[in-house]
Design a protein around this motif. Structure first.
Motif, mmCIF file in Angstrom:
data_model
loop_
_atom_site.group_PDB
_atom_site.id
_atom_site.type_symbol
_atom_site.label_atom_id
_atom_site.label_comp_id
_atom_site.label_asym_id
_atom_site.label_seq_id
_atom_site.Cartn_x
_atom_site.Cartn_y
_atom_site.Cartn_z
ATOM 1 N N PHE A 1 33.342 72.151 -78.928
ATOM 2 C CA PHE A 1 34.578 73.136 -79.005
ATOM 3 C C PHE A 1 34.762 74.172 -78.281
ATOM 4 O O PHE A 1 35.078 74.610 -77.355
ATOM 5 C CB PHE A 1 35.768 72.816 -79.961
ATOM 6 C CG PHE A 1 36.980 73.222 -79.463
ATOM 7 C CD1 PHE A 1 38.105 72.360 -79.260
ATOM 8 C CD2 PHE A 1 37.616 74.494 -79.451
ATOM 9 C CE1 PHE A 1 39.207 72.203 -78.712
ATOM 10 C CE2 PHE A 1 38.844 74.551 -78.856
ATOM 11 C CZ PHE A 1 39.780 73.839 -78.789
ATOM 12 N N ARG A 2 34.158 74.341 -79.108
ATOM 13 C CA ARG A 2 33.729 76.232 -78.678
ATOM 14 C C ARG A 2 32.331 76.039 -77.400
ATOM 15 O O ARG A 2 33.031 77.030 -76.565
ATOM 16 C CB ARG A 2 32.819 76.538 -80.251
ATOM 17 C CG ARG A 2 32.838 77.263 -80.660
ATOM 18 C CD ARG A 2 32.678 78.076 -82.249
ATOM 19 N NE ARG A 2 31.325 77.330 -82.113
ATOM 20 C CZ ARG A 2 31.258 77.086 -83.622
ATOM 21 N NH1 ARG A 2 31.588 76.213 -84.410
ATOM 22 N NH2 ARG A 2 29.865 76.750 -83.880
ATOM 23 N N ARG A 3 31.468 75.160 -77.243
ATOM 24 C CA ARG A 3 30.882 75.135 -75.856
ATOM 25 C C ARG A 3 32.333 74.369 -74.535
ATOM 26 O O ARG A 3 31.628 75.369 -73.772
ATOM 27 C CB ARG A 3 30.089 73.936 -75.581
ATOM 28 C CG ARG A 3 28.847 74.459 -76.853
ATOM 29 C CD ARG A 3 27.992 73.271 -76.940
ATOM 30 N NE ARG A 3 26.359 73.410 -77.071
ATOM 31 C CZ ARG A 3 25.804 72.537 -77.835
ATOM 32 N NH1 ARG A 3 25.873 70.800 -77.191
ATOM 33 N NH2 ARG A 3 24.491 72.531 -78.592
ATOM 34 N N LEU A 4 33.181 73.889 -75.000
ATOM 35 C CA LEU A 4 33.839 73.346 -73.489
ATOM 36 C C LEU A 4 34.574 74.888 -74.101
ATOM 37 O O LEU A 4 35.269 74.749 -72.640
ATOM 38 C CB LEU A 4 34.668 72.131 -74.532
ATOM 39 C CG LEU A 4 33.133 70.947 -74.320
ATOM 40 C CD1 LEU A 4 34.194 69.696 -74.522
ATOM 41 C CD2 LEU A 4 32.141 71.184 -72.702
ATOM 42 N N ALA A 5 35.558 75.220 -74.954
ATOM 43 C CA ALA A 5 36.421 75.974 -74.526
ATOM 44 C C ALA A 5 35.886 77.613 -73.509
ATOM 45 O O ALA A 5 36.449 78.109 -73.175
ATOM 46 C CB ALA A 5 36.633 76.717 -76.209
ATOM 47 N N GLY A 6 34.513 77.870 -73.969
ATOM 48 C CA GLY A 6 33.789 78.800 -73.646
ATOM 49 C C GLY A 6 33.410 78.600 -71.545
ATOM 50 O O GLY A 6 33.959 79.318 -70.860
ATOM 51 N N TYR A 7 33.561 77.036 -71.746
ATOM 52 C CA TYR A 7 33.221 77.060 -70.227
ATOM 53 C C TYR A 7 34.919 77.340 -69.800
ATOM 54 O O TYR A 7 35.280 77.817 -68.092
ATOM 55 C CB TYR A 7 33.405 75.244 -69.672
ATOM 56 C CG TYR A 7 33.501 75.503 -67.966
ATOM 57 C CD1 TYR A 7 33.233 75.787 -67.552
ATOM 58 C CD2 TYR A 7 34.690 73.873 -67.918
ATOM 59 C CE1 TYR A 7 33.692 75.217 -65.952
ATOM 60 C CE2 TYR A 7 35.218 73.899 -66.941
ATOM 61 C CZ TYR A 7 33.989 73.806 -65.554
ATOM 62 O OH TYR A 7 34.383 74.293 -64.591
ATOM 63 N N ILE A 8 36.259 76.601 -69.516
ATOM 64 C CA ILE A 8 37.670 76.845 -69.550
ATOM 65 C C ILE A 8 38.349 78.389 -69.384
ATOM 66 O O ILE A 8 39.264 78.473 -69.089
ATOM 67 C CB ILE A 8 38.754 75.625 -70.709
ATOM 68 C CG1 ILE A 8 38.857 76.026 -71.680
ATOM 69 C CG2 ILE A 8 37.773 74.294 -69.734
ATOM 70 C CD1 ILE A 8 39.672 74.973 -72.306
ATOM 71 N N PHE A 9 37.060 78.563 -70.295
ATOM 72 C CA PHE A 9 37.706 80.208 -70.801
ATOM 73 C C PHE A 9 37.138 81.354 -69.676
ATOM 74 O O PHE A 9 37.435 82.616 -70.131
ATOM 75 C CB PHE A 9 38.297 80.534 -72.293
ATOM 76 C CG PHE A 9 39.426 80.171 -73.365
ATOM 77 C CD1 PHE A 9 40.514 80.712 -72.802
ATOM 78 C CD2 PHE A 9 38.846 79.538 -73.917
ATOM 79 C CE1 PHE A 9 41.089 80.137 -73.126
ATOM 80 C CE2 PHE A 9 39.567 79.164 -74.979
ATOM 81 C CZ PHE A 9 41.183 79.470 -74.190
ATOM 82 N N GLY A 10 36.340 81.092 -68.842
ATOM 83 C CA GLY A 10 35.859 81.996 -67.905
ATOM 84 C C GLY A 10 34.126 81.340 -67.626
ATOM 85 O O GLY A 10 33.698 82.355 -67.103
#
Length: 207
Positions: free
Chosen positions: A67-76
């Motif tokens: 989740f953290r890795r993918l959230a990093g992508y969608i958050f910029g």
């Protein structure tokens, strides 16, 4: 300034809504559904795009790491430093990608967990920005048909295993053969009240 205040109010309202399982502005992949038996339904999904990562940890920790890795992508964390909103964007001039539901978790070929965020329907592989993290990949997911069982409450590995066994029994009772490994789909954040959570287990089946 007004846009920033409105955006902050919207995010606060959606955050509070998430506690009781209210999902506002979160796109879901489209599907056609028909009931099977005992709460199981057959869903037909069209092609879609996902950001995915493979994590070699136990199920719950893999979900958190992924989740953290993918959230990093969608958050910029991408080639265009695109500003990403967890919900459909309030009027702003910057380009945005809205997070969709569910978060998908399955078992990879080498034993790791494959965690996916499905991208909103308006995006394609050609228009999405490239992830900065080499562990995050953009993939085209073909049209698929799943048998799906929805449940609330506990979503620990033991709970998911029990629900998966329940789903597989329904399929066996109806002479339906799985065509792939089971998946887990999670629609709500960890702080959602357990009995308001939407969780699902799914198994690919023949169309």
């Amino acid at each position: 300034m007004i846009n920033r205040i409105v955006s902050g109010m919207v995010q606060l309202a959606e955050g509070l809504g998430g506690i009781v399982g209210i999902r506002v502005g979160t796109e879901e992949p489209l599907y056609l559904s028909e009931p099977l038996a005992d709460g199981v339904e057959i869903r037909r999904y069209g092609p879609r795009i996902a950001a995915e990562t493979t994590v070699l940890e136990d199920d719950e920790q893999a979900r958190n790491t992924g989740f953290r890795r993918l959230a990093g992508y969608i958050f910029g964390g991408n080639s265009r430093q695109t500003s990403i909103a967890m919900t459909a964007p309030v009027a702003q001039s910057s380009e945005k990608i809205a997070m969709t539901a569910p978060v998908s978790q399955s078992r990879g070929a080498q034993g790791g967990s494959v965690i996916r965020f499905y991208m909103p329907a308006k995006w394609s592989l050609q228009t999405l920005p490239t992830p900065d993290d080499e562990k995050v990949k953009l993939v085209e997911v073909p049209a698929e048909t799943f048998a799906v069982l929805r449940f609330t409450g506990d979503r620990s590995p033991a709970a998911v295993d029990n629900r998966t066994a329940q789903l597989l029994k329904v399929l066996a009772d109806n002479a339906i053969t799985p065509h792939g490994e089971p998946l887990s789909w999670f629609y709500d954040p960890p702080w959602t009240i357990p009995w308001r959570r939407r969780n699902e287990v799914a198994v690919p089946v023949a169309d």
